[in-house]
Design a protein around this motif. Sequence first.
Motif, PDB file in Angstrom:
ATOM      1  N   GLU A 112       0.805  -1.221   0.000  1.00  0.00           N
ATOM      2  CA  GLU A 112       0.000   0.000   0.000  1.00  0.00           C
ATOM      3  C   GLU A 112       0.838   1.270   0.000  1.00  0.00           C
ATOM      4  O   GLU A 112       0.421   2.271  -0.580  1.00  0.00           O
ATOM      5  CB  GLU A 112      -0.936   0.003   1.215  1.00  0.00           C
ATOM      6  CG  GLU A 112      -2.116  -0.913   1.084  1.00  0.00           C
ATOM      7  CD  GLU A 112      -3.015  -0.547  -0.081  1.00  0.00           C
ATOM      8  OE1 GLU A 112      -3.255   0.660  -0.296  1.00  0.00           O
ATOM      9  OE2 GLU A 112      -3.460  -1.464  -0.782  1.00  0.00           O
ATOM     10  N   GLU A 113       1.995   1.249   0.645  1.00  0.00           N
ATOM     11  CA  GLU A 113       2.744   2.484   0.843  1.00  0.00           C
ATOM     12  C   GLU A 113       4.017   2.577   0.002  1.00  0.00           C
ATOM     13  O   GLU A 113       4.489   3.690  -0.263  1.00  0.00           O
ATOM     14  CB  GLU A 113       3.120   2.629   2.326  1.00  0.00           C
ATOM     15  CG  GLU A 113       1.927   2.675   3.267  1.00  0.00           C
ATOM     16  CD  GLU A 113       1.104   3.939   3.097  1.00  0.00           C
ATOM     17  OE1 GLU A 113       1.649   4.958   2.618  1.00  0.00           O
ATOM     18  OE2 GLU A 113      -0.092   3.907   3.445  1.00  0.00           O
ATOM     19  N   TYR A 114       4.572   1.454  -0.405  1.00  0.00           N
ATOM     20  CA  TYR A 114       5.864   1.498  -1.079  1.00  0.00           C
ATOM     21  C   TYR A 114       5.849   0.884  -2.483  1.00  0.00           C
ATOM     22  O   TYR A 114       6.653   1.276  -3.326  1.00  0.00           O
ATOM     23  CB  TYR A 114       6.920   0.767  -0.241  1.00  0.00           C
ATOM     24  CG  TYR A 114       7.224   1.441   1.070  1.00  0.00           C
ATOM     25  CD1 TYR A 114       8.165   2.465   1.148  1.00  0.00           C
ATOM     26  CD2 TYR A 114       6.582   1.052   2.238  1.00  0.00           C
ATOM     27  CE1 TYR A 114       8.444   3.091   2.360  1.00  0.00           C
ATOM     28  CE2 TYR A 114       6.856   1.672   3.447  1.00  0.00           C
ATOM     29  CZ  TYR A 114       7.792   2.690   3.499  1.00  0.00           C
ATOM     30  OH  TYR A 114       8.063   3.305   4.698  1.00  0.00           O
ATOM     31  N   SER A 187      -5.785  10.344   2.910  1.00  0.00           N
ATOM     32  CA  SER A 187      -4.517  10.750   2.287  1.00  0.00           C
ATOM     33  C   SER A 187      -4.039  12.091   2.828  1.00  0.00           C
ATOM     34  O   SER A 187      -2.834  12.378   2.810  1.00  0.00           O
ATOM     35  CB  SER A 187      -4.693  10.825   0.769  1.00  0.00           C
ATOM     36  OG  SER A 187      -5.711  11.753   0.428  1.00  0.00           O
ATOM     37  N   ARG A 190      -1.439  11.696   5.509  1.00  0.00           N
ATOM     38  CA  ARG A 190      -0.089  11.426   4.997  1.00  0.00           C
ATOM     39  C   ARG A 190       0.551  12.707   4.460  1.00  0.00           C
ATOM     40  O   ARG A 190       1.728  12.988   4.715  1.00  0.00           O
ATOM     41  CB  ARG A 190      -0.145  10.375   3.897  1.00  0.00           C
ATOM     42  CG  ARG A 190      -0.673   9.017   4.314  1.00  0.00           C
ATOM     43  CD  ARG A 190      -0.703   8.086   3.113  1.00  0.00           C
ATOM     44  NE  ARG A 190      -1.114   6.737   3.439  1.00  0.00           N
ATOM     45  CZ  ARG A 190      -2.371   6.340   3.510  1.00  0.00           C
ATOM     46  NH1 ARG A 190      -3.351   7.207   3.293  1.00  0.00           N
ATOM     47  NH2 ARG A 190      -2.659   5.079   3.808  1.00  0.00           N
ATOM     48  N   ARG A 200       8.986   8.983   5.019  1.00  0.00           N
ATOM     49  CA  ARG A 200       7.919   8.046   4.667  1.00  0.00           C
ATOM     50  C   ARG A 200       7.681   7.043   5.795  1.00  0.00           C
ATOM     51  O   ARG A 200       6.520   6.762   6.139  1.00  0.00           O
ATOM     52  CB  ARG A 200       8.289   7.314   3.366  1.00  0.00           C
ATOM     53  CG  ARG A 200       7.315   6.223   2.952  1.00  0.00           C
ATOM     54  CD  ARG A 200       5.979   6.800   2.540  1.00  0.00           C
ATOM     55  NE  ARG A 200       6.106   7.611   1.364  1.00  0.00           N
ATOM     56  CZ  ARG A 200       6.032   7.125   0.116  1.00  0.00           C
ATOM     57  NH1 ARG A 200       5.843   5.843  -0.077  1.00  0.00           N
ATOM     58  NH2 ARG A 200       6.138   7.939  -0.912  1.00  0.00           N
ATOM     59  N   VAL A 204       4.327   6.465   8.103  1.00  0.00           N
ATOM     60  CA  VAL A 204       3.625   5.175   8.169  1.00  0.00           C
ATOM     61  C   VAL A 204       3.540   4.665   9.599  1.00  0.00           C
ATOM     62  O   VAL A 204       2.467   4.244  10.065  1.00  0.00           O
ATOM     63  CB  VAL A 204       4.337   4.146   7.265  1.00  0.00           C
ATOM     64  CG1 VAL A 204       3.765   2.753   7.492  1.00  0.00           C
ATOM     65  CG2 VAL A 204       4.198   4.537   5.800  1.00  0.00           C
TER      66      VAL A 204
END
Length: 306
Positions: A112-114, A187, A190, A200, A204
């Motif tokens: 999901e994040e990377y 979002s 973030r 990052r 997270v």
Amino acid sequence: MRQSGRTRVAVDAARASASTLERRGIDVKGELFRAVLLFCVVIGVVMLATLLIYVTIAGWPRLDVNLFTQMPSTRDPQTSGFLPAIVGTIYVMFGVLITTVPIGVSAAIYLEEYADASKWYNRFIETNIQNLAAVPSIVFGILGLAFIVRGPWGLGFVAFAGSLTLMMMVLPTVIIASREAIRGVPSTLRQASLGLGATRWQTVSRQVLPVAFPGVLTGTILAMSRAIGETAPLLLVGATTFVRFLPEGLFEGAYSVMTVQIFQWAMRPQEEFRTLAAAGSIVLVALLLLMNSVAIWLRNKYSREY
């Protein structure tokens, strides 16, 4: 001819009635679909309630202290218990927990994040995760026997082999649930964290994961609930049907679990052992309901509104 004319008249009348209901704001197809869904739900609830009532009536006479404190016996069902199976279940579920959560949550964070969705290997991983969620449990039992018990790892018939087999089975569920929880984090949270200079990983670990924690925890508990009720894969990786001593640990000695013990008692022709199997089923169902209730409570307690 007269019959076909009557049929056409009936069809026209039905269409006119449907169009009249639609003009009045009533969705005929939607209401029909809703009625079908309600009927299916009622059937499922009635069947589940019938099964629970039958098991409760059948196993109630054996819900005593001996059920939790005594060793199993093939001669005296009145004093036979589930103690080795209960301890073995605790060992196996502990092994599932310590392996599934780190791997599943880490995989969900990466995807999901990377992960770059344009890369073929990331799409390959996502496709396999979706497909593995629908694989029958017996297939994981065969894989566990081939690669974990006898294969390169060669752990043998120990409790941790059963834990790893169940881990492979429930890992897709944990990954999918964790991804949905992480995806549900706004979002803007973030962007605000990154805009303030956080890296990052700091975003997270300190912003995304705390918000996604209820969903991740709920998915983990539901996956554990599925694992604790499995029998077929554990039969292939060493969960014996009759053990008269407590398991020595995760990595040595024979072991059993409650589902396998219930299966063994249910296959015996004596009515007393079937009563014992029903009592064990009550304990297992109560444990599953408790785990699901905890999942719902934790989700409601730690959920946040944005």
